[in-house]
Design a protein around this motif. Structure first.
Motif, PDB file in Angstrom:
ATOM      1  N   ALA A 132       0.817  -1.208   0.000  1.00  0.00           N
ATOM      2  CA  ALA A 132       0.000   0.000   0.000  1.00  0.00           C
ATOM      3  C   ALA A 132       0.857   1.268   0.000  1.00  0.00           C
ATOM      4  O   ALA A 132       0.428   2.314  -0.469  1.00  0.00           O
ATOM      5  CB  ALA A 132      -0.932   0.004   1.206  1.00  0.00           C
ATOM      6  N   MET A 133       2.087   1.175   0.481  1.00  0.00           N
ATOM      7  CA  MET A 133       2.969   2.343   0.566  1.00  0.00           C
ATOM      8  C   MET A 133       3.764   2.578  -0.721  1.00  0.00           C
ATOM      9  O   MET A 133       4.404   3.615  -0.871  1.00  0.00           O
ATOM     10  CB  MET A 133       3.944   2.169   1.735  1.00  0.00           C
ATOM     11  CG  MET A 133       3.272   2.141   3.076  1.00  0.00           C
ATOM     12  SD  MET A 133       4.302   1.741   4.500  1.00  0.00           S
ATOM     13  CE  MET A 133       5.950   1.987   4.019  1.00  0.00           C
ATOM     14  N   GLN A 134       3.747   1.643  -1.654  1.00  0.00           N
ATOM     15  CA  GLN A 134       4.574   1.740  -2.850  1.00  0.00           C
ATOM     16  C   GLN A 134       4.025   2.769  -3.831  1.00  0.00           C
ATOM     17  O   GLN A 134       2.821   2.963  -3.950  1.00  0.00           O
ATOM     18  CB  GLN A 134       4.686   0.375  -3.538  1.00  0.00           C
ATOM     19  CG  GLN A 134       5.274  -0.701  -2.658  1.00  0.00           C
ATOM     20  CD  GLN A 134       6.594  -0.299  -2.045  1.00  0.00           C
ATOM     21  OE1 GLN A 134       7.491   0.183  -2.741  1.00  0.00           O
ATOM     22  NE2 GLN A 134       6.714  -0.453  -0.751  1.00  0.00           N
ATOM     23  N   THR A 135       4.935   3.427  -4.537  1.00  0.00           N
ATOM     24  CA  THR A 135       4.580   4.422  -5.552  1.00  0.00           C
ATOM     25  C   THR A 135       5.311   4.074  -6.847  1.00  0.00           C
ATOM     26  O   THR A 135       6.288   4.724  -7.214  1.00  0.00           O
ATOM     27  CB  THR A 135       4.980   5.829  -5.082  1.00  0.00           C
ATOM     28  OG1 THR A 135       6.379   5.809  -4.770  1.00  0.00           O
ATOM     29  CG2 THR A 135       4.187   6.263  -3.882  1.00  0.00           C
ATOM     30  N   PRO A 136       4.851   3.056  -7.561  1.00  0.00           N
ATOM     31  CA  PRO A 136       5.611   2.554  -8.697  1.00  0.00           C
ATOM     32  C   PRO A 136       5.719   3.517  -9.884  1.00  0.00           C
ATOM     33  O   PRO A 136       6.667   3.430 -10.653  1.00  0.00           O
ATOM     34  CB  PRO A 136       4.858   1.288  -9.105  1.00  0.00           C
ATOM     35  CG  PRO A 136       3.490   1.469  -8.590  1.00  0.00           C
ATOM     36  CD  PRO A 136       3.627   2.286  -7.342  1.00  0.00           C
ATOM     37  N   PHE A 137       4.801   4.425 -10.041  1.00  0.00           N
ATOM     38  CA  PHE A 137       4.858   5.312 -11.196  1.00  0.00           C
ATOM     39  C   PHE A 137       5.308   6.726 -10.837  1.00  0.00           C
ATOM     40  O   PHE A 137       5.207   7.640 -11.661  1.00  0.00           O
ATOM     41  CB  PHE A 137       3.506   5.336 -11.923  1.00  0.00           C
ATOM     42  CG  PHE A 137       3.210   4.020 -12.579  1.00  0.00           C
ATOM     43  CD1 PHE A 137       3.922   3.625 -13.691  1.00  0.00           C
ATOM     44  CD2 PHE A 137       2.264   3.175 -12.058  1.00  0.00           C
ATOM     45  CE1 PHE A 137       3.679   2.412 -14.300  1.00  0.00           C
ATOM     46  CE2 PHE A 137       2.001   1.963 -12.652  1.00  0.00           C
ATOM     47  CZ  PHE A 137       2.710   1.571 -13.767  1.00  0.00           C
ATOM     48  N   ARG A 138       5.807   6.938  -9.641  1.00  0.00           N
ATOM     49  CA  ARG A 138       6.391   8.239  -9.297  1.00  0.00           C
ATOM     50  C   ARG A 138       7.806   8.257  -9.872  1.00  0.00           C
ATOM     51  O   ARG A 138       8.695   7.591  -9.392  1.00  0.00           O
ATOM     52  CB  ARG A 138       6.413   8.431  -7.783  1.00  0.00           C
ATOM     53  CG  ARG A 138       6.781   9.861  -7.403  1.00  0.00           C
ATOM     54  CD  ARG A 138       6.815  10.040  -5.922  1.00  0.00           C
ATOM     55  NE  ARG A 138       8.064   9.444  -5.437  1.00  0.00           N
ATOM     56  CZ  ARG A 138       8.273   9.018  -4.212  1.00  0.00           C
ATOM     57  NH1 ARG A 138       7.322   9.070  -3.338  1.00  0.00           N
ATOM     58  NH2 ARG A 138       9.424   8.513  -3.852  1.00  0.00           N
ATOM     59  N   SER A 139       7.987   9.027 -10.922  1.00  0.00           N
ATOM     60  CA  SER A 139       9.246   9.037 -11.652  1.00  0.00           C
ATOM     61  C   SER A 139      10.281   9.907 -10.944  1.00  0.00           C
ATOM     62  O   SER A 139       9.967  10.965 -10.415  1.00  0.00           O
ATOM     63  CB  SER A 139       9.020   9.566 -13.065  1.00  0.00           C
ATOM     64  OG  SER A 139      10.228   9.589 -13.766  1.00  0.00           O
ATOM     65  N   TYR A 140      11.504   9.436 -10.949  1.00  0.00           N
ATOM     66  CA  TYR A 140      12.603  10.215 -10.396  1.00  0.00           C
ATOM     67  C   TYR A 140      13.692  10.433 -11.437  1.00  0.00           C
ATOM     68  O   TYR A 140      14.658  11.134 -11.196  1.00  0.00           O
ATOM     69  CB  TYR A 140      13.199   9.513  -9.170  1.00  0.00           C
ATOM     70  CG  TYR A 140      13.724   8.124  -9.446  1.00  0.00           C
ATOM     71  CD1 TYR A 140      15.019   7.920  -9.876  1.00  0.00           C
ATOM     72  CD2 TYR A 140      12.903   7.020  -9.290  1.00  0.00           C
ATOM     73  CE1 TYR A 140      15.482   6.653 -10.145  1.00  0.00           C
ATOM     74  CE2 TYR A 140      13.360   5.746  -9.549  1.00  0.00           C
ATOM     75  CZ  TYR A 140      14.662   5.571  -9.980  1.00  0.00           C
ATOM     76  OH  TYR A 140      15.113   4.305 -10.249  1.00  0.00           O
ATOM     77  N   LEU A 141      13.538   9.874 -12.625  1.00  0.00           N
ATOM     78  CA  LEU A 141      14.607   9.890 -13.600  1.00  0.00           C
ATOM     79  C   LEU A 141      14.228  10.547 -14.922  1.00  0.00           C
ATOM     80  O   LEU A 141      15.086  11.064 -15.618  1.00  0.00           O
ATOM     81  CB  LEU A 141      15.023   8.432 -13.856  1.00  0.00           C
ATOM     82  CG  LEU A 141      16.347   8.143 -14.512  1.00  0.00           C
ATOM     83  CD1 LEU A 141      17.491   8.781 -13.752  1.00  0.00           C
ATOM     84  CD2 LEU A 141      16.559   6.642 -14.596  1.00  0.00           C
ATOM     85  N   GLN A 142      12.953  10.573 -15.262  1.00  0.00           N
ATOM     86  CA  GLN A 142      12.532  11.020 -16.585  1.00  0.00           C
ATOM     87  C   GLN A 142      12.906  12.471 -16.881  1.00  0.00           C
ATOM     88  O   GLN A 142      13.406  12.763 -17.961  1.00  0.00           O
ATOM     89  CB  GLN A 142      11.016  10.830 -16.754  1.00  0.00           C
ATOM     90  CG  GLN A 142      10.615   9.379 -16.846  1.00  0.00           C
ATOM     91  CD  GLN A 142      11.251   8.671 -18.024  1.00  0.00           C
ATOM     92  OE1 GLN A 142      11.314   9.199 -19.121  1.00  0.00           O
ATOM     93  NE2 GLN A 142      11.752   7.470 -17.775  1.00  0.00           N
ATOM     94  N   GLY A 143      12.650  13.371 -15.948  1.00  0.00           N
ATOM     95  CA  GLY A 143      12.954  14.783 -16.196  1.00  0.00           C
ATOM     96  C   GLY A 143      14.416  15.012 -16.500  1.00  0.00           C
ATOM     97  O   GLY A 143      14.779  15.720 -17.457  1.00  0.00           O
ATOM     98  N   LEU A 144      15.279  14.404 -15.717  1.00  0.00           N
ATOM     99  CA  LEU A 144      16.717  14.542 -15.923  1.00  0.00           C
ATOM    100  C   LEU A 144      17.152  13.882 -17.226  1.00  0.00           C
ATOM    101  O   LEU A 144      18.001  14.406 -17.947  1.00  0.00           O
ATOM    102  CB  LEU A 144      17.457  13.929 -14.733  1.00  0.00           C
ATOM    103  CG  LEU A 144      18.914  14.279 -14.538  1.00  0.00           C
ATOM    104  CD1 LEU A 144      19.153  15.777 -14.613  1.00  0.00           C
ATOM    105  CD2 LEU A 144      19.400  13.730 -13.215  1.00  0.00           C
ATOM    106  N   LYS A 145      16.550  12.763 -17.558  1.00  0.00           N
ATOM    107  CA  LYS A 145      16.883  12.069 -18.807  1.00  0.00           C
ATOM    108  C   LYS A 145      16.556  12.956 -20.001  1.00  0.00           C
ATOM    109  O   LYS A 145      17.354  13.075 -20.933  1.00  0.00           O
ATOM    110  CB  LYS A 145      16.110  10.757 -18.896  1.00  0.00           C
ATOM    111  CG  LYS A 145      16.342  10.012 -20.190  1.00  0.00           C
ATOM    112  CD  LYS A 145      15.453   8.788 -20.281  1.00  0.00           C
ATOM    113  CE  LYS A 145      15.535   8.184 -21.664  1.00  0.00           C
ATOM    114  NZ  LYS A 145      14.544   7.155 -21.875  1.00  0.00           N
TER     115      LYS A 145
END
Length: 102
Positions: free
Chosen positions: A79-92
């Motif tokens: 329930a605590m997981q956030t699989p689609f919260r991106s941390y890399l796309q903007g920098l890429k």
């Protein structure tokens, strides 16, 4: 191995706006599936991230371990997981744009 895992997950996910049980049950995010060996932009993006964010590799290792054991995270952790919260796309995308300018 990572490429196979990434392809199979891409096939399972219809849209990035929907939560996938596969992602949440194994504590993984979509960005964790990128391989810095095969994509130099990803390698550069990872080198610019804070060390706390680079625990993506740890999540990937844990997901593979859980998968091999045919186990899942407890429901409370899922329930605590956030699989689609991106941390890399903007920098890429910034790195790709910078590379295109040169």
């Amino acid at each position: 191995m990572v490429a196979i895992l990434r392809k199979s997950i891409q096939e399972l996910v219809c849209s990035s706006t929907h939560e996938s049980p596969l992602y949440t049950s194994q504590e993984i995010r979509y960005d964790d599936l990128y391989d810095p060996i095969y994509d130099l932009d990803i390698k550069e993006a990872l080198s610019r991230l804070p060390h706390e964010i680079v625990d993506a590799l740890q999540r990937l290792k844990r997901a593979m371990d859980l998968s091999m054991k045919h186990e899942y995270l407890p429901d409370s952790l899922q329930a605590m997981q956030t699989p689609f919260r991106s941390y890399l796309q903007g920098l890429k995308y910034r790195i790709k744009a910078y590379g295109a300018l040169q």
